[in-house]
Write an enzyme that holds these catalytic residues in place. Structure first.
Site, PDB file in Angstrom:
ATOM      1  N   LYS A  25       0.841  -1.193   0.000  1.00 38.51           N
ATOM      2  CA  LYS A  25       0.000   0.000   0.000  1.00 38.51           C
ATOM      3  C   LYS A  25       0.881   1.249   0.000  1.00 38.51           C
ATOM      4  O   LYS A  25       1.917   1.279   0.673  1.00 38.51           O
ATOM      5  CB  LYS A  25      -0.905  -0.041   1.234  1.00 38.51           C
ATOM      6  CG  LYS A  25      -1.982   1.024   1.316  1.00 38.51           C
ATOM      7  CD  LYS A  25      -2.851   0.733   2.531  1.00 38.51           C
ATOM      8  CE  LYS A  25      -3.949   1.763   2.756  1.00 38.51           C
ATOM      9  NZ  LYS A  25      -4.793   1.413   3.927  1.00 38.51           N
TER      10      LYS A  25
ATOM     11  N   SER B 226      -9.600   1.418   3.255  1.00 41.75           N
ATOM     12  CA  SER B 226      -8.809   2.209   2.333  1.00 41.75           C
ATOM     13  C   SER B 226      -7.805   1.391   1.526  1.00 41.75           C
ATOM     14  O   SER B 226      -7.189   1.906   0.601  1.00 41.75           O
ATOM     15  CB  SER B 226      -8.049   3.280   3.128  1.00 41.75           C
ATOM     16  OG  SER B 226      -7.144   2.674   4.047  1.00 41.75           O
TER      17      SER B 226
ATOM     18  N   SER C  77      -9.725  -1.294   7.323  1.00 39.75           N
ATOM     19  CA  SER C  77      -9.242  -1.013   5.972  1.00 39.75           C
ATOM     20  C   SER C  77      -8.482  -2.137   5.300  1.00 39.75           C
ATOM     21  O   SER C  77      -8.103  -2.027   4.141  1.00 39.75           O
ATOM     22  CB  SER C  77      -8.359   0.246   5.979  1.00 39.75           C
ATOM     23  OG  SER C  77      -9.144   1.381   6.245  1.00 39.75           O
TER      24      SER C  77
END
Length: 491
Positions: free
Chosen positions: A77, A152, A176
């Site tokens: 990420k 996210s 997330s």
């Protein structure tokens, strides 16, 4: 044709039945083919990846020692610092930022020989539940390109679901990792707070953030967790707790398992198809010999309000540094130093980040600190105690990950409160600091994945993974692929 797992790729490289270069080349081809439609990635570097793969292949050819995951391609990420490429957090504020060091998890991955091909898209500064808040464009769900992948860590989950890559790392502040794993039909684990170092993770909510794996199955998640977990002296919240061999523990005996059923997770607002799939999974455990016991989490109803007060307050503090002076975007022609601060933040931050900064600043302001933030901290303690009591009676608690399957892109973007409620079943694990995992447990009539969430006591990842793995050995939900990933060639 079955999708190659992270462990299968590792074993193929070790046995020399396929080279690291072949697997990295396959990943790059998949990214080039599919990412224009899915937009799971923010950046990638094929030349660097192929050079590293060649180095791994040469070491293996010379019978030199290599790491646990030597030659295996992964993604991370884009809120984890790397000394190569950019670390943008999907924000204009950090669009050109190049970190001078690697995050702890990046060091661990590279020490294990993994090849970080690129970095995945996310809601800006990890603030969101749909990956619609990225400054660089929306990520789409591989199962239905008109729907969100969750957030996210939506880019990380979408990349695994589309079979661009066998494993990724995400971060989980209030769900997330687990929520996008559920929406995309993959496996996502949030470890115990402190189990994995946050050094080099760009902070959102410092007392809630935790890094964890997103993979095709529990086996791969166990391996990635084992590689990244452990004490780090640079992170004061990193816990000096022995790291078990999570992978080896998966095949250990599993008898007398006690599954907790918390009615608070099955009330109004839960989609009937999600409820049916999750309860069917619980029944499968029961049929396999597990005991299902009702437990109560009376303060769960306050969890979402408690979470958003605490996390926005911490975000307000953490993002104060992005002012155009210390870090981040600087406006081109400021009129004075006040305009420098105001315009730099106005231009650099998106709407959701601004909203959360304002909410957090309000909650911390004079006259409101005691009424909001301090009260939320007290409720957090009550949530933690609820879980402690429940885990005195059961081994894990089983519940939904999200109240619905993946929503359509744009469906809730203009309704922040409705969007925040997508996290209603996940935030409590972050408030309590306990480990939690999402595994696929079915599909809706529209063909959208549904996830089962299992939560366990602090540092009980070994047990949690074993119980999740037991379900996956008896089902095939985790092996199914979206149409976009059909026709997968082997190298």
């Amino acid at each position: 044709m079955p999708v190659p797992t992270l462990i299968e790729i590792r074993d193929a490289i070790r046995s020399k039945t396929a080279s690291s270069r072949e697997w990295v080349d396959r990943a790059l081809n998949r990214i080039q083919k599919l990412d224009p439609r899915v937009h799971a990635l923010v950046s990638w570097d094929g030349d660097r990846a192929m050079d590293l793969a060649e180095q791994i292949d040469e070491k293996i050819a010379r019978a030199e020692p290599v790491g646990e995951l030597a030659g295996v391609p992964v993604l991370i990420k884009d809120n984890m610092c790397t000394s190569f490429g950019r670390t943008t957090c999907s924000s204009r504020s950090l669009e050109h930022f190049e970190a001078p060091y690697n995050a702890h998890v990046v060091e661990r991955l590279e020490a294990a020989g993994t090849i970080i091909v690129g970095k995945t898209n996310l809601d800006e500064f990890a603030m969101g539940s749909s990956t619609e808040n990225s400054a660089f464009g929306v990520t789409r769900n591989p199962w239905d390109l008109d729907r969100v992948p969750g957030g996210s860590s939506g880019g990380s989950a979408a990349a695994v679901a589309a079979d661009m890559i066998p494993g990724t790392l995400g971060s989980d502040t209030g769900g997330s990792i687990r929520q996008p794993a559920s929406f995309c039909g993959v496996t996502g684990l949030k470890p115990t707070y402190g189990r994995v170092s946050r050094y080099g993770l760009v902070a959102y909510g410092s007392s809630l953030d935790q890094i964890g794996p997103i993979t095709r199955n529990v086996r791969d998640a166990a391996l990635l967790l084992g590689v990244t977990a452990g004490k780090d002296r640079r992170d004061s919240t990193s816990v000096d707790e022995p790291v078990p061999d999570y992978l080896a523990a998966l095949d250990g005996p599993l008898e007398g398992v006690r599954i907790g059923y918390a009615e608070e997770y099955f009330g109004p607002g839960l989609d009937p198809e999600v409820r049916q799939a999750v309860e069917a999974a619980i029944d499968a455990y029961k049929a396999g010999g597990a005991t299902v016991k009702t437990v109560h989490l009376p303060h769960m109803k306050y969890a979402i309000a408690c979470y958003y007060l605490i996390v926005t307050a911490e975000a307000s503090s953490n993002l104060a540094r992005y002012d155009g002076v210390h870090y981040g975007h600087r406006t081109a022609r400021p009129k004075d130093y006040i305009d420098l601060y105001c315009s730099s933040r106005q231009e650099g931050f998106g709407p959701e980040v601004k909203r959360r900064i304002m909410l957090g600043t309000y909650a911390l302001s004079s006259g409101y600190y005691d009424a909001y933030y301090l009260k939320a901290l007290k409720v957090r303690t009550l949530v933690q105690r609820d879980f402690e009591r429940a885990f005195g009676e059961v081994d894990v608690i089983a519940c939904p990950v999200a109240p619905t399957p993946a929503i359509r892109i744009g469906e809730r973007i203009d309704d922040p409160l409705a969007m925040y409620l997508l996290d209603i079943y996940t935030v409590s694990a972050n408030l309590a600091g306990i480990p939690a995992i999402s595994i696929p447990c079915g599909f809706s009539r529209a063909g959208l994945p549904i996830g089962l969430q299992l939560m366990g006591p602090h540092f009980a990842e070994e047990r949690l993974l074993r119980i999740a793995h037991e379900y996956q050995m008896k089902t095939d939900w985790h092996t199914r692929l979206p149409a976009i990933a059909d026709g997968v060639p082997k190298p």
